[in-house]
Design an enzyme around this catalytic site. Sequence first.
Site: not given
Length: 450
Positions: A128, A239
């Site tokens: 991320e 995720e």
Amino acid sequence: MQFTHLVALALALATSEAAHQGFNYGNTKSDGSAKSQADFQAEFSTAKNLVGTSGFTSARLYTMIQGGTANTPISAIPAAITEQTSLLLGLWASGGNFANEIAALKAAIAQYGDDLAKLVVGISVGSEDLYRNSVDGVKANAGIGTNPDEIVSYINEVRSTIAGTKLSGAPIGHVDTWTAWVNGSNSAVIDACDWLGFDGYPYFQNTMANSISDAKALFDESVAKTQAVAKGKEVWITETGWPVSGKTENLAVANLANAKTYWDEVGCPLFGKTNTWWYILQDADPVTPNPSFGIVGSTLSTTPLFDLSCSASSSSSAAASSTAGPSASSVIGGKASGFTTAAANSAKPTFTVGKGPGGSYNGTGFWNSTSSARPSSSAISGSSSGSAAGSSGSSGSSGSGASGASGQSSSSTGSSSAPSTSNILSNAASGLSGSICGAVVAVCLALAAL
């Protein structure tokens, strides 16, 4: 006798077809203390034996570095070797510590060799980072990020590092939010990847209608958007999850009932079909974060907080409703591993030494931070965004989008003529067409040739 061997081969190929399913694992506990090998081993053993499941036997890691050290390889590796838990290795790519991540990777390869290689599903360069580097990430105070050019440079550095080693050819990707993947300024990262990791949390899409009844549609939409930009590369679900407790985000209520619904409607259709690392096994030891995503409570137990069993209907319905199903073959051992678009896969990686996703670490501080790593309350629209590699929770959250992956499915679908029995046997390790159907067809052709 020959028939028996062929049937055994077909069963072996069919077994290898199932995609990897596991959890994310941080290198520290929720109070910032470093996890030991025993801690990881206990988690991996628990995940394999969760009541109501077939076992979660893969671990996604966020860093190669053991908590509290400069560049010692993470103790999750020997724990995984002991428990035979497959690994999606991770190198933390924000904050200027990448040289130490590379040093730890080199040391791990030298120390564990084949024992490590046979467990590795792939390598993730960063988590991320692009989201945290974006306007939304800055607005959400998600932490230090990295620009796309730097991520590409790091990916190339990892390729050079593993060349000629036991991990040579390992599929390399990057994990980010769907909003980062659909941002055209990040397209160079997609080009550099073999697969794309998708992080998505409808719970945090608090600028949209995000009740639990909306969650599946939001998730599916963001995956589809990611697939659309993935250039035919596989999208791995790295995720996702729904909190069991914590504050309400717009219409999203954190409780056990909703966590169970999200598991049924989003998780069950993925498990065994698409490489998936759920967030998270445990995040409440010793401190319970807000929100808390752990499917077991503060005491590690094989008995989860809610029923994890998947009905046949929940598993099949969402799989059928996906924009694109998991590819028939994988970058590893011919396993179905991710969502792909209809685009031709022109450069499928050929890594074959390992199987299974791996454990990860999340955090808002770096690996020796005392910060809890939970999704930020100021999340903008979707997937979580861990800003550093520390605790077992995920941090700041970003948008609702799509991510692509490049562990592409094989472009080969088999020869037009029936292969010989010896050819079938020699090609079995590569999955023959990378699918259960391929295994069945192989056996049928072999029997016909007898």
